[in-house]
Design a protein around this motif. Sequence first.
Motif: not given
Length: 313
Positions: A232-242, A268-274, A278-282
């Motif tokens: 989950v942590g790794a996923l968070g970092i990846i999404s921040i990078v993106i 905006i849409m991409v960021a919001v949904t992404f 990630v948050q729900l997954l975490s």
Amino acid sequence: MKKVSIVIPMYYEEEVANECYEKVSEVLKGIGDKYDYEIIFVNDGSKDKTLEILEEISKKDEKAKIISFSRNFGHQAAVTAGLREVTGDAIVIIDADLQDPPKLIPKMLELWEQGNEVIYGKRKTRKGESAFKLLTAKMFYKTLNALSDVEIPKDTGDFRLVDRKVVDVINSLPEHNKFLRGLFSWVGFKQKAYEYERQERFAGKTKYPLKKMLKLASDGIISFSNKPIKLVGALGIISIVISIIILIYALISYIFQLNNLSAGWTSIMVAVTFFAGVQLLSLWVISEYIGRIYDEAKGRPQYIVDKKINFDK
Ligand code: UDP
Ligand code: MG
């Protein structure tokens, strides 16, 4: 004389109960000159004739003992309950449906006499199991071993012979949601694989629908690994990078007046949904752990025994 205890969990097994008893006791009588024995049946809250049949058996044979649960608590709980009551020097866990042939018990006892302490059945072939079951089982062991810190042998179920010493250790563990096949590997001692051909179910249908398989799989993964949290942590970092990349892209597009972003709607849409994803997954992963911590903290027993038969004999 050394004693062998057999633990057999049963859930809606009226079609196989008698046959199972006959086959197992036939094998044990065959080695009766060397070993005393007991058979512990655990009725996991079946509402069919399983308990009746077992009670009939226990009247004729006092080596047949019964633990009956107040409701269905699951296969692992049933085996755990059996392990708590065994009095033998060697303990065999075997399914009721004769998929794991009882006639292999003497061979396993030989391996035990040679000093092995956990002899686990390893399935060479699996007859009569659907392609779906085989595929999911394979995926499960792959994921589990990739994630967990102990090696859990693939193609093994709970069919095994274990030494008294090992059962005492398992019984002394305080955790409630015991994932036995993982724990038996985790405890160490002298382990030995014993290859065999897994048979077709003698009668009846599998008592492991997808839902129970998923529960078993998640118990296995969660109780033997902390890696999902790290994931989950790794996923968070990846999404921040993106998101930073998207930001830079937007900035470039703004500075150079490319006019290719229609008022930022896409980004905006991409960021919001992404991020929502990630948050729900975490949250889900974390809640799996918290849920289990909560279960353990409540300290409720893993099962409730309704009655016990033939244990005072
Ligand atoms: N079982 C149980 N409680 C359950 C489900 C299964 O005690 O909630 C028992 C079942 O009676 C059998 C063993 O666990 O003795 C293995 O179940 P099954 O043969 O249905 O699983 P499969 O071999 O299909 O994986
Ligand atoms: Mg089976």
